[in-house]
Design a protein around this motif. Structure first.
Motif, PDB file in Angstrom:
ATOM      1  N   LEU A  96     -28.535 -47.885  10.714  1.00  0.00           N
ATOM      2  CA  LEU A  96     -29.278 -46.629  10.500  1.00  0.00           C
ATOM      3  C   LEU A  96     -30.356 -46.440  11.570  1.00  0.00           C
ATOM      4  N   LEU A 129     -31.317 -42.301   7.157  1.00  0.00           N
ATOM      5  CA  LEU A 129     -30.700 -41.100   7.727  1.00  0.00           C
ATOM      6  C   LEU A 129     -30.377 -40.111   6.614  1.00  0.00           C
ATOM      7  N   VAL A 131     -28.551 -36.862   5.852  1.00  0.00           N
ATOM      8  CA  VAL A 131     -27.632 -35.768   6.187  1.00  0.00           C
ATOM      9  C   VAL A 131     -26.953 -35.234   4.925  1.00  0.00           C
ATOM     10  N   THR A 132     -26.361 -36.128   4.115  1.00  0.00           N
ATOM     11  CA  THR A 132     -25.511 -35.685   2.998  1.00  0.00           C
ATOM     12  C   THR A 132     -26.329 -35.006   1.891  1.00  0.00           C
ATOM     13  N   VAL A 161     -28.629 -36.890  -0.668  1.00  0.00           N
ATOM     14  CA  VAL A 161     -28.051 -37.838  -1.635  1.00  0.00           C
ATOM     15  C   VAL A 161     -27.349 -38.983  -0.904  1.00  0.00           C
ATOM     16  N   TYR A 162     -27.218 -40.110  -1.595  1.00  0.00           N
ATOM     17  CA  TYR A 162     -26.622 -41.359  -1.064  1.00  0.00           C
ATOM     18  C   TYR A 162     -27.405 -41.907   0.120  1.00  0.00           C
ATOM     19  N   ILE A 163     -28.692 -41.666   0.169  1.00  0.00           N
ATOM     20  CA  ILE A 163     -29.428 -42.095   1.365  1.00  0.00           C
ATOM     21  C   ILE A 163     -29.705 -43.601   1.280  1.00  0.00           C
ATOM     22  N   TRP A 212     -21.614 -51.747  -4.969  1.00  0.00           N
ATOM     23  CA  TRP A 212     -21.823 -51.973  -3.542  1.00  0.00           C
ATOM     24  C   TRP A 212     -22.574 -53.271  -3.386  1.00  0.00           C
ATOM     25  N   VAL A 367     -15.672 -48.099   0.837  1.00  0.00           N
ATOM     26  CA  VAL A 367     -16.629 -47.024   1.181  1.00  0.00           C
ATOM     27  C   VAL A 367     -16.493 -46.658   2.658  1.00  0.00           C
ATOM     28  N   ILE A 370     -14.716 -43.717   3.726  1.00  0.00           N
ATOM     29  CA  ILE A 370     -15.279 -42.414   3.315  1.00  0.00           C
ATOM     30  C   ILE A 370     -16.597 -42.126   4.028  1.00  0.00           C
ATOM     31  N   ALA A 371     -17.425 -43.126   4.175  1.00  0.00           N
ATOM     32  CA  ALA A 371     -18.748 -42.964   4.768  1.00  0.00           C
ATOM     33  C   ALA A 371     -18.832 -43.793   6.047  1.00  0.00           C
ATOM     34  N   PRO A 372     -19.638 -43.386   6.988  1.00  0.00           N
ATOM     35  CA  PRO A 372     -20.429 -42.151   7.006  1.00  0.00           C
ATOM     36  C   PRO A 372     -19.577 -40.907   7.269  1.00  0.00           C
ATOM     37  N   ASN A 374     -15.459 -39.450   6.402  1.00  0.00           N
ATOM     38  CA  ASN A 374     -14.170 -39.826   5.811  1.00  0.00           C
ATOM     39  C   ASN A 374     -13.081 -39.813   6.885  1.00  0.00           C
ATOM     40  N   SER A 377     -11.499 -36.586   8.062  1.00  0.00           N
ATOM     41  CA  SER A 377     -12.238 -35.813   9.074  1.00  0.00           C
ATOM     42  C   SER A 377     -12.026 -36.405  10.463  1.00  0.00           C
ATOM     43  N   ASN A 380      -8.809 -35.147  11.505  1.00  0.00           N
ATOM     44  CA  ASN A 380      -8.971 -33.740  11.926  1.00  0.00           C
ATOM     45  C   ASN A 380      -9.421 -33.691  13.384  1.00  0.00           C
TER      46      ASN A 380
HETATM   47  C1  LIG Z   1     -22.589 -46.419  -0.082  1.00  0.00           C
HETATM   48  C2  LIG Z   1     -22.834 -45.109   0.605  1.00  0.00           C
HETATM   49  C3  LIG Z   1     -23.846 -45.021   1.546  1.00  0.00           C
HETATM   50  C4  LIG Z   1     -24.126 -43.794   2.169  1.00  0.00           C
HETATM   51  N1  LIG Z   1     -25.195 -43.686   3.023  1.00  0.00           N
HETATM   52  C5  LIG Z   1     -25.547 -42.467   3.513  1.00  0.00           C
HETATM   53  C6  LIG Z   1     -26.751 -42.293   4.284  1.00  0.00           C
HETATM   54  O1  LIG Z   1     -27.487 -43.252   4.534  1.00  0.00           O
HETATM   55  N2  LIG Z   1     -27.072 -41.039   4.718  1.00  0.00           N
HETATM   56  C7  LIG Z   1     -26.290 -39.952   4.446  1.00  0.00           C
HETATM   57  O2  LIG Z   1     -26.635 -38.854   4.874  1.00  0.00           O
HETATM   58  N3  LIG Z   1     -25.146 -40.074   3.704  1.00  0.00           N
HETATM   59  C8  LIG Z   1     -24.763 -41.295   3.241  1.00  0.00           C
HETATM   60  N4  LIG Z   1     -23.628 -41.438   2.469  1.00  0.00           N
HETATM   61  C9  LIG Z   1     -22.831 -40.254   2.177  1.00  0.00           C
HETATM   62  C10 LIG Z   1     -21.493 -40.242   2.885  1.00  0.00           C
HETATM   63  O3  LIG Z   1     -21.680 -39.986   4.255  1.00  0.00           O
HETATM   64  C11 LIG Z   1     -20.648 -39.176   2.177  1.00  0.00           C
HETATM   65  O4  LIG Z   1     -20.260 -39.750   0.948  1.00  0.00           O
HETATM   66  C12 LIG Z   1     -19.460 -38.777   2.970  1.00  0.00           C
HETATM   67  O5  LIG Z   1     -19.874 -38.066   4.107  1.00  0.00           O
HETATM   68  C13 LIG Z   1     -18.510 -37.877   2.161  1.00  0.00           C
HETATM   69  O6  LIG Z   1     -19.200 -36.852   1.482  1.00  0.00           O
HETATM   70  P1  LIG Z   1     -18.952 -36.649  -0.086  1.00  0.00           P
HETATM   71  O7  LIG Z   1     -19.155 -37.964  -0.740  1.00  0.00           O
HETATM   72  O8  LIG Z   1     -19.777 -35.516  -0.580  1.00  0.00           O
HETATM   73  O9  LIG Z   1     -17.414 -36.293  -0.207  1.00  0.00           O
HETATM   74  P2  LIG Z   1     -16.753 -34.844  -0.220  1.00  0.00           P
HETATM   75  O10 LIG Z   1     -17.239 -34.023   0.913  1.00  0.00           O
HETATM   76  O11 LIG Z   1     -16.871 -34.275  -1.601  1.00  0.00           O
HETATM   77  O12 LIG Z   1     -15.248 -35.236   0.074  1.00  0.00           O
HETATM   78  C14 LIG Z   1     -14.428 -35.885  -0.935  1.00  0.00           C
HETATM   79  C15 LIG Z   1     -13.123 -36.287  -0.292  1.00  0.00           C
HETATM   80  O13 LIG Z   1     -12.429 -35.122   0.155  1.00  0.00           O
HETATM   81  C16 LIG Z   1     -11.735 -35.401   1.367  1.00  0.00           C
HETATM   82  N5  LIG Z   1     -12.222 -34.511   2.428  1.00  0.00           N
HETATM   83  C17 LIG Z   1     -13.483 -34.044   2.593  1.00  0.00           C
HETATM   84  N6  LIG Z   1     -13.564 -33.268   3.685  1.00  0.00           N
HETATM   85  C18 LIG Z   1     -12.336 -33.216   4.220  1.00  0.00           C
HETATM   86  C19 LIG Z   1     -11.769 -32.550   5.348  1.00  0.00           C
HETATM   87  N7  LIG Z   1     -12.513 -31.799   6.151  1.00  0.00           N
HETATM   88  N8  LIG Z   1     -10.439 -32.722   5.596  1.00  0.00           N
HETATM   89  C20 LIG Z   1      -9.675 -33.483   4.773  1.00  0.00           C
HETATM   90  N9  LIG Z   1     -10.163 -34.138   3.697  1.00  0.00           N
HETATM   91  C21 LIG Z   1     -11.465 -34.016   3.421  1.00  0.00           C
HETATM   92  C22 LIG Z   1     -12.005 -36.873   1.704  1.00  0.00           C
HETATM   93  O14 LIG Z   1     -10.956 -37.685   1.183  1.00  0.00           O
HETATM   94  C23 LIG Z   1     -13.270 -37.159   0.962  1.00  0.00           C
HETATM   95  O15 LIG Z   1     -13.409 -38.562   0.659  1.00  0.00           O
HETATM   96  C24 LIG Z   1     -23.326 -42.658   1.860  1.00  0.00           C
HETATM   97  C25 LIG Z   1     -22.286 -42.775   0.914  1.00  0.00           C
HETATM   98  C26 LIG Z   1     -22.056 -43.970   0.288  1.00  0.00           C
HETATM   99  C27 LIG Z   1     -20.968 -44.026  -0.759  1.00  0.00           C
END
Ligand SMILES: Cc1cc2nc3c(=O)[nH]c(=O)nc-3n(C[C@H](O)[C@H](O)[C@H](O)COP(=O)(O)OP(=O)(O)OC[C@H]3O[C@@H](n4cnc5c(N)ncnc54)[C@H](O)[C@@H]3O)c2cc1C
Length: 392
Positions: A96, A129, A131-132, A161-163, A212, A367, A370-372, A374, A377, A380
């Motif tokens: 981070l 960080l 962002v989410t 959220v999830y920061i 986690w 995780v 999916i993060a940071p 997925n 993306s 894509n």
């Molecule tokens: C343990 C953990 C730590 C994290 N730490 C941080 C942090 O420090 N700072 C921060 O900002 N965020 C953090 N995150 C957030 C993380 O970056 C997000 O969970 C991630 O970006 C996905 O967003 P979402 O969970 O809202 O999933 P959503 O946007 O709801 O997406 C759900 C699913 O839909 C699919 N999907 C989504 N978009 C697309 C697309 N464009 N094309 C195809 N499929 C898609 C994927 O399979 C995805 O898993 C953390 C998450 C976790 C679980």
């Protein structure tokens, strides 16, 4: 493991990676995997990890020598993450902080670099960080957190959220909307990137209960009319999104190192177990049904590792590393997932006993798909930017 670590690295980077792999020994002595897992089971922190990173001068890696750092670029940061992760102690706060300071190094003023980047070398500044957001998720363009200009600075309101490690960081690198409601903005324009002091009035944290196994935790972070000075803004107002995007290749590569390191850690455990576990008299590792998934994981991780160091090298040469960095994240996280899955299968029922420390790898490696970002993306990006296919 019989494959040597360093010969697979490009000759230009061998010495650097080798020296970093030796330098992490001190960190591992201060924070071995056993301590890391025990603290996470107690829902406590492991300050030993950060302190040892500082003591070993590893936070100086990635900061140019002319600024008082140790140089080494992204290749160096990747090696730090990989070496520690291979030993089962991936330092999340390192990831981070190195990402956040990269954004400030690239887009901040001399004064902001002095104030926020240089103190990271001695560990005095630590970033999380932001962002989410709950509604926007992956679609950060839909973020609602707002930074409203006040004349003397900005007033920030909203929620992230999830920061990760928000309770241990002293500052957050925050993406917030600067254009007011109704103002005409482009898809990406209208954002600012801010450095916000986490001790300011109006910043509130709520810890999330997440599966986690690491001594760092995730939080909802609320901003309720948080007043920040004008120089909290990094780079130009309106270009926050572009500025954060310009650093994402750095993040992709460090995450690949995190995943691959952990994959190797799991694989190593599986190999050791497969050599001694013998319910039918011969070690299970002699059976190809057990051996082949481990061998395949090894080969796939080694291939991903080559792409990862090649991406880091491209980035350090100042070339566009987008394609390779995205591929490294995709291949690294998937190969490591297969390795940890094979480690679970190899361990049979014992994988689920916390004491064997195998199932404890699963949530984190999962995780990282999916993060940071997925992996969809990432695909894509490769589909559109590398293959030139139409945008979905
Ligand atoms: C343990 C953990 C730590 C994290 N730490 C941080 C942090 O420090 N700072 C921060 O900002 N965020 C953090 N995150 C957030 C993380 O970056 C997000 O969970 C991630 O970006 C996905 O967003 P979402 O969970 O809202 O999933 P959503 O946007 O709801 O997406 C759900 C699913 O839909 C699919 N999907 C989504 N978009 C697309 C697309 N464009 N094309 C195809 N499929 C898609 C994927 O399979 C995805 O898993 C953390 C998450 C976790 C679980």
């Amino acid at each position: 493991m019989t494959v040597e670590l360093v010969p697979t690295i490009h000759p230009d980077h061998r010495e650097l990676v080798e020296s970093i792999f030796s330098a992490v020994e001190g960190v591992l002595a201060a924070c071995p995997r056993e301590l890391y897992v025990r603290r996470s089971r107690e829902k406590a922190h492991a300050p030993e990890l950060w302190d040892a990173l500082v003591a070993a001068d590893l936070l100086a890696i990635g900061i140019p020598e002319e600024l008082g750092g140790a140089g080494g670029g992204l290749t160096g940061c990747t090696a730090v993450m990989e070496a520690l992760s291979r030993a089962g102690v991936p330092p999340l706060q390192y990831s981070l902080t190195t990402f956040s300071r990269e954004a400030i190094l690239r887009h901040g003023t001399e004064r902001q670099i002095k104030e926020h980047v240089l103190p990271t070398i001695s560990g005095q500044r630590r970033f999380c960080l932001g962002v989410t957001e709950p509604e926007a998720g992956t679609n950060s363009f839909a973020s609602r957190t707002v930074a409203k200009a006040t004349g003397t600075g900005y007033r920030i309101s909203g929620q992230k959220v999830y920061i990760s490690a928000a309770d241990e960081a002293d500052h957050i690198l925050l993406l917030a909307r600067t254009a007011g409601p109704g103002e005409k903005v482009g898809r990406r324009s209208g954002f600012g990137l801010f450095v916000v002091d986490m001790s300011l009035p109006g910043v509130e944290l709520r810890r999330l209960d997440i599966e986690w196994h690491a001594p760092e935790y995730q939080f909802e972070v609320f901003f309720d009319d948080v007043e920040v000075p004008a120089d909290a803004l990094i780079g130009e107002e309106g270009l926050g999104f572009d500025n954060i995007l310009s650093c994402l290749n750095q993040e992709r590569v460090v995450i690949a190192a995190w995943a691959l390191g952990l994959g190797e850690y799991g694989l190593q455990k599986a190999v050791e177990y497969a050599k001694v576990r013998a319910p039918f008299g011969t070690p299970i590792g002699a059976h190809q049904g057990v051996q082949h998934p481990l061998a395949l994981a090894k080969a796939e991780m080694e291939a991903a590792r080559q792409v990862m160091y090649s991406a880091a090298g491209e980035y350090d040469s100042g070339r566009d590393a987008g394609a390779q960095a995205n591929m490294a994240k995709l291949l690294g996280s998937r190969a490591a997932l297969a390795a940890v899955d094979a480690a679970i299968q190899t361990h049979g029922g014992s994988a689920f006993v916390y004491e064997t420390d195998v199932i404890t790898l699963w949530p984190m490696i999962r995780v990282l798909q999916i993060a940071p970002i997925n992996n969809e993306s990432v695909l894509n990006y490769i589909g559109e930017r590398v293959l030139g296919l139409p945008r979905s």
